[in-house]
Write an enzyme that holds these catalytic residues in place. Structure first.
Site, PDB file in Angstrom:
ATOM      1  N   HIS A 277     -63.449   4.643  -4.325  1.00 56.11           N
ATOM      2  CA  HIS A 277     -62.754   4.888  -3.809  1.00 56.11           C
ATOM      3  C   HIS A 277     -62.333   5.944  -3.562  1.00 56.11           C
ATOM      4  O   HIS A 277     -61.019   6.560  -3.266  1.00 56.11           O
ATOM      5  CB  HIS A 277     -61.315   4.235  -4.871  1.00 56.11           C
ATOM      6  CG  HIS A 277     -61.236   2.767  -5.058  1.00 56.11           C
ATOM      7  ND1 HIS A 277     -60.610   1.941  -4.764  1.00 56.11           N
ATOM      8  CD2 HIS A 277     -61.004   2.345  -6.074  1.00 56.11           C
ATOM      9  CE1 HIS A 277     -60.730   0.914  -5.013  1.00 56.11           C
ATOM     10  NE2 HIS A 277     -61.263   1.025  -5.711  1.00 56.11           N
TER      11      HIS A 277
ATOM     12  N   ASN B  60     -56.292  -3.816  -5.801  1.00 55.50           N
ATOM     13  CA  ASN B  60     -57.221  -4.176  -4.564  1.00 55.50           C
ATOM     14  C   ASN B  60     -56.895  -5.056  -3.312  1.00 55.50           C
ATOM     15  O   ASN B  60     -55.322  -5.432  -3.701  1.00 55.50           O
ATOM     16  CB  ASN B  60     -58.179  -4.537  -4.874  1.00 55.50           C
ATOM     17  CG  ASN B  60     -59.681  -3.827  -5.654  1.00 55.50           C
ATOM     18  OD1 ASN B  60     -58.974  -2.365  -5.354  1.00 55.50           O
ATOM     19  ND2 ASN B  60     -60.297  -3.653  -6.181  1.00 55.50           N
TER      20      ASN B  60
ATOM     21  N   TYR C  57     -59.282   5.919 -15.805  1.00 58.56           N
ATOM     22  CA  TYR C  57     -57.794   6.373 -15.024  1.00 58.56           C
ATOM     23  C   TYR C  57     -58.389   7.779 -15.699  1.00 58.56           C
ATOM     24  O   TYR C  57     -58.438   8.552 -14.980  1.00 58.56           O
ATOM     25  CB  TYR C  57     -57.319   5.069 -14.925  1.00 58.56           C
ATOM     26  CG  TYR C  57     -57.267   4.358 -14.016  1.00 58.56           C
ATOM     27  CD1 TYR C  57     -59.005   3.430 -14.079  1.00 58.56           C
ATOM     28  CD2 TYR C  57     -57.691   4.474 -12.482  1.00 58.56           C
ATOM     29  CE1 TYR C  57     -59.136   2.363 -13.751  1.00 58.56           C
ATOM     30  CE2 TYR C  57     -58.406   3.492 -11.490  1.00 58.56           C
ATOM     31  CZ  TYR C  57     -58.851   2.275 -12.297  1.00 58.56           C
ATOM     32  OH  TYR C  57     -59.650   0.909 -11.174  1.00 58.56           O
TER      33      TYR C  57
HETATM   34 FE1  HDD Z   1     -60.184   1.029 -10.158  1.00 57.24          FE
HETATM   35  C1  HDD Z   1     -60.117   3.863  -8.804  1.00 57.24           C
HETATM   36  C2  HDD Z   1     -58.671  -0.662  -8.431  1.00 57.24           C
HETATM   37  C3  HDD Z   1     -61.761  -2.090 -11.790  1.00 57.24           C
HETATM   38  C4  HDD Z   1     -62.873   2.890 -12.799  1.00 57.24           C
HETATM   39  N1  HDD Z   1     -59.711   1.950  -8.873  1.00 57.24           N
HETATM   40  C5  HDD Z   1     -59.427   2.761  -8.315  1.00 57.24           C
HETATM   41  C6  HDD Z   1     -58.493   2.989  -7.152  1.00 57.24           C
HETATM   42  C7  HDD Z   1     -58.622   1.479  -6.918  1.00 57.24           C
HETATM   43  C8  HDD Z   1     -58.681   0.813  -8.330  1.00 57.24           C
HETATM   44  C9  HDD Z   1     -56.980   0.671  -6.030  1.00 57.24           C
HETATM   45  C10 HDD Z   1     -58.291   4.237  -6.511  1.00 57.24           C
HETATM   46  C11 HDD Z   1     -56.978   4.454  -6.386  1.00 57.24           C
HETATM   47  C12 HDD Z   1     -56.370   5.851  -6.001  1.00 57.24           C
HETATM   48  O1  HDD Z   1     -56.206   5.860  -4.649  1.00 57.24           O
HETATM   49  O2  HDD Z   1     -57.120   6.907  -6.263  1.00 57.24           O
HETATM   50  N2  HDD Z   1     -60.782  -0.466 -10.377  1.00 57.24           N
HETATM   51  C13 HDD Z   1     -60.062  -0.897  -9.578  1.00 57.24           C
HETATM   52  C14 HDD Z   1     -59.249  -2.785  -9.563  1.00 57.24           C
HETATM   53  C15 HDD Z   1     -60.076  -2.457 -10.683  1.00 57.24           C
HETATM   54  C16 HDD Z   1     -60.807  -1.942 -10.724  1.00 57.24           C
HETATM   55  C17 HDD Z   1     -58.501  -3.526  -8.391  1.00 57.24           C
HETATM   56  C18 HDD Z   1     -60.501  -4.394 -11.170  1.00 57.24           C
HETATM   57  C19 HDD Z   1     -59.194  -5.611 -11.242  1.00 57.24           C
HETATM   58  N3  HDD Z   1     -62.061   0.580 -11.967  1.00 57.24           N
HETATM   59  C20 HDD Z   1     -62.537  -0.604 -12.681  1.00 57.24           C
HETATM   60  C21 HDD Z   1     -63.295  -0.589 -13.723  1.00 57.24           C
HETATM   61  C22 HDD Z   1     -62.917   1.383 -14.011  1.00 57.24           C
HETATM   62  C23 HDD Z   1     -62.902   1.489 -13.219  1.00 57.24           C
HETATM   63  C24 HDD Z   1     -63.944  -1.544 -14.737  1.00 57.24           C
HETATM   64  C25 HDD Z   1     -63.628   1.966 -15.016  1.00 57.24           C
HETATM   65  C26 HDD Z   1     -64.511   1.182 -16.192  1.00 57.24           C
HETATM   66  N4  HDD Z   1     -61.427   3.182 -10.747  1.00 57.24           N
HETATM   67  C27 HDD Z   1     -62.046   3.597 -11.846  1.00 57.24           C
HETATM   68  C28 HDD Z   1     -62.085   4.886 -12.072  1.00 57.24           C
HETATM   69  C29 HDD Z   1     -61.235   5.054 -10.711  1.00 57.24           C
HETATM   70  C30 HDD Z   1     -61.056   4.035  -9.986  1.00 57.24           C
HETATM   71  C31 HDD Z   1     -63.167   5.804 -11.817  1.00 57.24           C
HETATM   72  C32 HDD Z   1     -61.785   6.498  -9.606  1.00 57.24           C
HETATM   73  C33 HDD Z   1     -60.939   7.126  -9.476  1.00 57.24           C
HETATM   74  C34 HDD Z   1     -59.244   6.738  -9.719  1.00 57.24           C
HETATM   75  O3  HDD Z   1     -60.304   6.128 -11.153  1.00 57.24           O
HETATM   76  O4  HDD Z   1     -58.643   7.682 -10.316  1.00 57.24           O
HETATM   77  O5  HDD Z   1     -61.388   5.739 -12.999  1.00 57.24           O
END
Ligand code: HDD
Length: 706
Positions: A90, A163, A377
């Site tokens: 993202h 999402n 997160y």
């Molecule tokens: Fe995630 C970012 C949505 C599964 C780990 N995720 C991130 C963002 C969104 C989502 C909208 C961007 C937030 C922003 O605008 O800063 N992610 C989801 C949804 C998931 C999902 C709807 C499943 C239902 N994500 C998911 C899993 C993991 C992550 C299973 C890790 C085990 N996601 C992350 C992250 C991020 C992230 C690496 C990257 C940047 C951040 O968090 O802030 O932690």
């Protein structure tokens, strides 16, 4: 008992200083001087006025630059450190401020403060994003869109990090790194950027039957939205709402766009990416700046544990959704985005969403994907924002009083004041914050189970809802899904991955599998993939899953691109303009150059775009308002021919004048014009044209195209 609020009230009001455009509180101990001079004078970071920002300090006019130059060294040092790591997923996103307005008191369901008073407005920040691409990638990649909402409630920040698709690829957070590695650029070659059409992604997916439901969604038009304003959002997981008596209700969160859903077609997406890689972010910025505030309704699907037991899938499995026909979505409030950011980096880049940010009255379930996210997160923010004090950054700070004994670390802006930084303590009134009965309590779910690494049997049906999604689509949408899968698989080097995907598709819909196999030249149909559970054939279509079955029947918030030249008919243009504006939409003028264009009655209008800067892919419908001379001139310009040809190929509604037929004939369209094309003779059929634009696309044309 000293509460955070009473303690703050006793303190002298913190001094305010202006820093660029923002008013910031001085960190503790800081007092600002009366402004010695106005803030138009450039200073160093230390506040020292700068006399020359053009030339470094040198020995003589042509000699070496001196180390002593504090102004230049500070400027370059700071520049060298401007970048922070982009989000691992993202990375490309765009945010805006707004508010959430509660419709009604929901205290019977939740004690969450935000739902206690009808009409209450809670400040909000929302960031939309693509998943796979880097920060500098394009907006119209085929991808899931992030829909992350931060609600600054009176009892703390609540983040719904969702999402635009209600399900996810995987069931257990343990597989997230693999999923993301597979879709990101391949590690040896560093490409492709922001694309899932490559071997690694499809290899992984083809080995993960649980991904099949989500795969149907990302190959559908949901993954190429026309605008952030025209897409739904989902919390994805099942959460809990808990009322003051401790009663828990399961909940799924939905954001429904007021302007309805709309997507583009793939060929259009590819061209938008070339014409305007910032298409989505500009759209959001422009809408808010124009006072057309995008709006979504928050809806809840509520059900209790007993009801959940009756579903033939597990509500803890994020690859499943609860069909709206089974549990209707109850609207409980609206989210309005009414303010763009002051600074992209400070707000959109530094905003830190965490699924762990919940408030009293909301709780998690045991969804293993959610449980893993709750670690990820917080962890990622520390890496990205450089330390544990990222909540001190204004965009992340709560807007309600807060008080705790956490202290120090990089960039600490508000350490606890006074002598006490521990609890319990016996300092009475001066002892700082204490726990409260009103504080967050976890739902006391009873657990008695062996520790084990297993996937629940109740998560085993991977195909039934994938099939349900597919059969819920209109024929047009089904065609787009087949095209998308065929296109993506055609980009692979390895034939066996294509075949493996076809074997999964056979478990979803035989017709789809055959169309894809045919499109890829797969000669021998494989056997259906082994399925842990046979696909249910009895699930009824769910119309809520289709974009086109839920057409908003409005052109509001959309754009009409009008191709004009010298001598274009003023009456038609004026009628179109007033009708389009009455429909709440916008008219954009495109011509062979920008600037003033003289119409047939001698008046002038200003063209917004030169035709190669304003291709028809940027608009929802087009009008070609040319005189005969104008038509002839435009027929010579390749970009004008593309303007008309693309609008036709992308099933857009087209209005045209007699003079424009020269241009249309030049691209071979004279014979093919259909009911989606309206010939304008007078003001009345200009009105009719605007009326039919509310249908958004003339999909019937698509079937006739080769
Ligand atoms: Fe995630 C970012 C949505 C599964 C780990 N995720 C991130 C963002 C969104 C989502 C909208 C961007 C937030 C922003 O605008 O800063 N992610 C989801 C949804 C998931 C999902 C709807 C499943 C239902 N994500 C998911 C899993 C993991 C992550 C299973 C890790 C085990 N996601 C992350 C992250 C991020 C992230 C690496 C990257 C940047 C951040 O968090 O802030 O932690």
């Amino acid at each position: 008992m000293a509460s955070a609020t009473t303690k703050t009230a006793k303190k002298p009001k913190p001094a305010k200083a202006t820093f660029h455009d923002e008013t910031v509180e001085q960190p503790s101990g800081g007092e600002t001087h009366q402004k010695a001079s106005d803030d138009t004078i450039m200073t160093t970071q230390q506040g020292v006025p700068v006399s020359d920002d053009q030339n470094s300090l040198k020995a003589g006019s042509r000699g070496p630059t001196l180390m002593e130059d504090i102004v230049m060294r500070e400027k370059i040092f700071h520049f060298d450190h401007e970048r922070i790591p982009e989000r691992v997923v993202h990375a490309r996103g765009y945010g805006a401020h707004g508010y959430f307005e509660t419709y009604e008191n929901l205290s019977d369901i939740t004690s969450a403060d935000i739902f206690q008073r009808a009409g209450e407005k809670t400040p909000a920040f929302v960031r939309f994003s693509t998943v796979a691409g880097s920060k500098g990638s394009v907006d119209l990649a085929r991808d899931v869109r992030g829909f992350a909402v931060k609600l600054y409630t009176k009892e703390g920040n609540w983040d719904i990090v969702g999402n635009n698709i209600p399900v996810f690829f995987i069931q257990d957070a343990m597989k997230f790194p693999d999923l993301i590695h597979s879709v990101k650029p391949e590690p040896d070659r560093g490409f492709p950027q922001a694309q899932s059409a490559h071997d690694n992604f499809w290899d992984f997916i083809s080995l993960m039957p649980e991904a099949m439901h989500m795969l149907m969604w990302v190959m559908s038009d949901r993954a190429i939205p026309r605008s952030f304003r025209f897409m739904e959002g989902f919390g994805v997981h099942t959460f809990r709402l808990v009322n003051a008596k401790g009663k828990s209700t399961f909940v799924k969160f939905h954001w429904k766009p007021k302007l309805g859903m709309q997507s583009v077609v793939w060929n259009e997406a590819v061209k938008i990416n070339g014409a305007d890689p910032d298409f989505h972010r500009k759209d959001l910025w422009n809408a808010i700046e124009a006072g057309e505030y995008p709006e979504w309704e928050l809806g809840l699907q509520l059900f209790d544990e007993d009801f959940a037991e009756k579903f033939d899938f597990d509500v803890l499995d994020a690859t499943k959704l609860v069909p709206e026909e089974l549990v209707p979505v109850r609207p409980v409030g609206r989210l309005v985005l009414d303010r763009v950011v002051d600074n992209f980096f400070a707000e959109t880049e530094q905003v830190a969403f965490c699924t762990q940010n919940i408030v009293p009255g909301v709780d998690f379930t045991d969804d293993p994907l959610l449980q893993g996210r709750n670690f990820s997160y917080l962890d990622t923010q520390i890496k990205r924002l450089g330390g544990p004090n990222f909540t001190h950054i204004p965009i992340n700070a709560p807007k309600c009083p807060f008080a705790h004994f956490q202290q120090d670390g990089h960039m600490a802006m508000h350490n606890p004041k006074g002598r006490v930084n521990y609890e319990p303590n016996s300092w009475g009134e001066d002892g700082g914050p204490r726990e409260s009965d009103k504080g967050f309590k976890s739902y006391p779910e009873e657990l008695d189970a062996p520790k084990q690494r297993v996937r629940s049997e109740t998560f085993a049906d991977h195909y039934s809802q994938a099939r349900q999604f597919y059969i819920s689509q209109t024929e047009t949408e089904q065609g787009h899904i087949a095209d998308a899968i065929t296109f993506e698989l055609s980009m692979l080097e390895r034939e066996e991955i294509r075949v493996r995907i076809v074997s999964h598709l056979l478990n979803i819909d035989e017709g789809l599998a055959e169309t894809v196999a045919d499109g890829l030249g797969v000669r021998k149909m494989p056997k259906p993939a082994d399925a842990a559970r046979p696909t249910r054939q009895d699930l009824k279509p769910s119309p809520a899953l289709s974009i086109l079955k839920n057409s908003p029947e409005t052109f509001e918030g959309r754009k009409l691109g009008v191709l004009i030249a010298e001598d274009s008919p003023s009456i038609l243009l004026n009628t179109l303009k007033s009708e389009i504006e009455a429909a709440g939409a916008e008219i954009i003028l495109v011509s062979k150059r920008v600037g003033e264009i003289e119409l047939d009655n001698g008046t002038t209008v200003t063209a917004d775009f030169k035709v190669d800067g304003g291709p028809s892919v940027l608009f929802d419908a087009v009008a070609i308002l040319l005189s005969e001379a104008g038509g002839k001139a435009m027929a010579q310009i390749p970009a004008a021919r593309d303007f008309a040809g693309d609008a036709f190929a992308h099933s857009k509604f087209i209005a045209y004048t007699e003079g424009s037929t020269v241009l249309l004939r030049k691209i071979g369209l004279s014979e093919e014009l259909d009911e989606g094309c309206v010939k304008l003779g007078d003001a009345s059929n200009a009105k009719d044209f605007v009326r039919i634009c509310a249908r958004l696309r003339h999909w019937a044309r698509e079937k006739k195209l080769p």
